[in-house]
Design an enzyme around this catalytic site. Structure first.
Site, PDB file in Angstrom:
ATOM      1  N   CYS A   1      -4.441  -1.306  -1.981  1.00 16.54           N
ATOM      2  CA  CYS A   1      -4.561   0.137  -2.153  1.00 16.54           C
ATOM      3  C   CYS A   1      -5.429   0.397  -3.383  1.00 16.54           C
ATOM      4  O   CYS A   1      -5.062   0.003  -4.497  1.00 16.54           O
ATOM      5  CB  CYS A   1      -3.160   0.708  -2.348  1.00 16.54           C
ATOM      6  SG  CYS A   1      -3.110   2.477  -2.677  1.00 16.54           S
TER       7      CYS A   1
ATOM      8  N   CYS B   1     -10.899   3.176   0.370  1.00 17.41           N
ATOM      9  CA  CYS B   1      -9.463   3.377   0.591  1.00 17.41           C
ATOM     10  C   CYS B   1      -9.119   2.522   1.803  1.00 17.41           C
ATOM     11  O   CYS B   1      -9.841   2.566   2.808  1.00 17.41           O
ATOM     12  CB  CYS B   1      -9.171   4.849   0.878  1.00 17.41           C
ATOM     13  SG  CYS B   1      -7.496   5.171   1.484  1.00 17.41           S
ATOM     14  N   THR B   2      -8.032   1.777   1.723  1.00 14.46           N
ATOM     15  CA  THR B   2      -7.759   0.825   2.808  1.00 14.46           C
ATOM     16  C   THR B   2      -7.418   1.527   4.126  1.00 14.46           C
ATOM     17  O   THR B   2      -7.631   0.957   5.197  1.00 14.46           O
ATOM     18  CB  THR B   2      -6.627  -0.137   2.399  1.00 14.46           C
ATOM     19  OG1 THR B   2      -5.519   0.613   1.885  1.00 14.46           O
ATOM     20  CG2 THR B   2      -7.118  -1.105   1.336  1.00 14.46           C
TER      21      THR B   2
ATOM     22  N   ASP C   1       0.872  -1.181   0.000  1.00 14.88           N
ATOM     23  CA  ASP C   1       0.000   0.000   0.000  1.00 14.88           C
ATOM     24  C   ASP C   1       0.910   1.233   0.000  1.00 14.88           C
ATOM     25  O   ASP C   1       2.120   1.127   0.244  1.00 14.88           O
ATOM     26  CB  ASP C   1      -0.872  -0.023   1.279  1.00 14.88           C
ATOM     27  CG  ASP C   1      -1.758   1.211   1.413  1.00 14.88           C
ATOM     28  OD1 ASP C   1      -2.354   1.629   0.400  1.00 14.88           O
ATOM     29  OD2 ASP C   1      -1.834   1.779   2.522  1.00 14.88           O
ATOM     30  N   SER C   2       0.300   2.387  -0.216  1.00 13.31           N
ATOM     31  CA  SER C   2       1.048   3.640  -0.145  1.00 13.31           C
ATOM     32  C   SER C   2       1.611   3.882   1.259  1.00 13.31           C
ATOM     33  O   SER C   2       2.468   4.728   1.428  1.00 13.31           O
ATOM     34  CB  SER C   2       0.115   4.799  -0.474  1.00 13.31           C
ATOM     35  OG  SER C   2      -0.911   4.856   0.499  1.00 13.31           O
TER      36      SER C   2
ATOM     37  N   GLY D   1      -2.698   9.298  -3.092  1.00 13.03           N
ATOM     38  CA  GLY D   1      -3.990   9.794  -3.595  1.00 13.03           C
ATOM     39  C   GLY D   1      -3.962  11.195  -4.156  1.00 13.03           C
ATOM     40  O   GLY D   1      -4.901  11.627  -4.820  1.00 13.03           O
TER      41      GLY D   1
HETATM   42  N1  DGL Z   1      -4.632   3.309   1.040  1.00 11.02           N
HETATM   43  C1  DGL Z   1      -4.751   3.827  -0.247  1.00 11.02           C
HETATM   44  C2  DGL Z   1      -6.051   3.448  -0.946  1.00 11.02           C
HETATM   45  O1  DGL Z   1      -6.587   2.455  -0.688  1.00 11.02           O
HETATM   46  C3  DGL Z   1      -4.276   5.174  -0.618  1.00 11.02           C
HETATM   47  C4  DGL Z   1      -3.999   6.227   0.364  1.00 11.02           C
HETATM   48  C5  DGL Z   1      -3.113   7.321  -0.182  1.00 11.02           C
HETATM   49  O2  DGL Z   1      -1.908   7.137  -0.147  1.00 11.02           O
HETATM   50  O3  DGL Z   1      -3.621   8.359  -0.653  1.00 11.02           O
HETATM   51  O4  DGL Z   1      -6.555   4.114  -1.792  1.00 11.02           O
END
Ligand code: DGL
EC number: 5.1.1.3
Length: 260
Positions: free
Chosen positions: A74, A187-188, A11-12, A44
């Site tokens: 993500c 978003c996770t 993930d990010s 994002g």
């Molecule tokens: N957790 C990520 C998602 O599911 C992204 C969050 C981000 O870095 O903006 O979209």
């Protein structure tokens, strides 16, 4: 590819740990290598090209470690890069998208009013437009970008009740929440806010995330390839992050242990 090889999950940042938690619960024999890219979070608010380059570098690392599958935990990285990653790598790559179908199906044919909370990039990308196109004639869908919910998790602010509720009110007070059937956590990172959303919303509104469906899909794919870990193997999680600070390591462990 050996069935006892690990699964790469990324993930990010720390949001994908909510997916790892689900894998541990449903597939406890699997070994998981988690990589959070907190040094580059958030994704994002980046361009699709930037997110593609970052995602590609992570998957390449996973492939060098011999993973049997990759889960893009993500929604944002999935929107920007899943097609390219599938073309480039010869292992199963499981992506995520906001669970809008689950929310709409709950109506059993009745028009549903659904808020999709996600990152700005997820909501801007073609993949989401295609998803909206499948449901928007029969349902009323409100895409709501909530970037601050990513930074609160990354800052370790998830237990700051006042800050979280003020942020949620900032995003959602403009809706008549009594007329909303469901909020999709697209978003996770947002999955960690489930209890806060419950506090914000009337009981009539469901809170839906895609983690369970993603992990079920992972299981089906691995089973079809004969690559599920042997029963009783025990499994485990190795947590890694591009931000190597002790703070992020500690926060990652805390989020993994957090009850659902
Ligand atoms: N957790 C990520 C998602 O599911 C992204 C969050 C981000 O870095 O903006 O979209």
């Amino acid at each position: 590819m050996a069935c006892d090889a690990p699964i790469g999950v990324f993930d990010s940042g720390l949001g994908g740990i909510s997916v790892v938690r689900e894998i541990r619960r449903d597939m406890p024999d699997e070994r998981v290598l988690y990589f959070g890219d907190s040094a580059n979070a958030p994704y994002g608010t980046k361009t699709p090209g930037q997110v593609r380059a970052l995602s590609d570098a992570i998957v390449e690392r996973f492939v060098r470690r011999g993973v049997k599958a990759v889960v893009i935990a993500c929604n944002t990285a999935t929107s920007a890069s899943v097609n390219e990653l599938r073309e480039r790598y010869d292992i199963p790559i499981i992506g995520m998208e906001p669970a809008l179908k689950v929310a709409c199906d709950r109506g059993h044919g009745r028009r549903q009013r659904v808020i999709v909370a996600a990152t700005p990039l997820t909501l801007r990308e073609r993949k989401f437009a295609a998803l909206m196109d499948r449901f928007k004639a029969d349902h009323t869908i409100f895409p709501e970008p909530c970037p601050d919910l990513v930074s609160i998790v990354e800052d370790g602010g998830l237990d700051d009740h006042g800050r979280v509720m003020a942020t949620l009110h900032g995003y959602f007070d403009r809706y008549d929440l009594h007329a909303i059937d469901a909020v999709v956590l697209g978003c996770t990172h947002f999955v960690f806010y489930r209890d806060y959303f419950r506090e914000l919303l009337p009981d009539s509104a469901a809170v839906i995330d895609g983690n369970e469906g993603t992990v079920r899909h992972l299981g089906v794919v691995l089973e079809s390839l004969g690559r599920l870990a042997p029963e009783g193997a025990g499994g485990g999680v190795e947590l890694a992050n591009s931000d190597r600070s002790a703070r992020i390591a500690e926060l990652s462990r805390t989020l993994l242990a957090r009850p659902r």
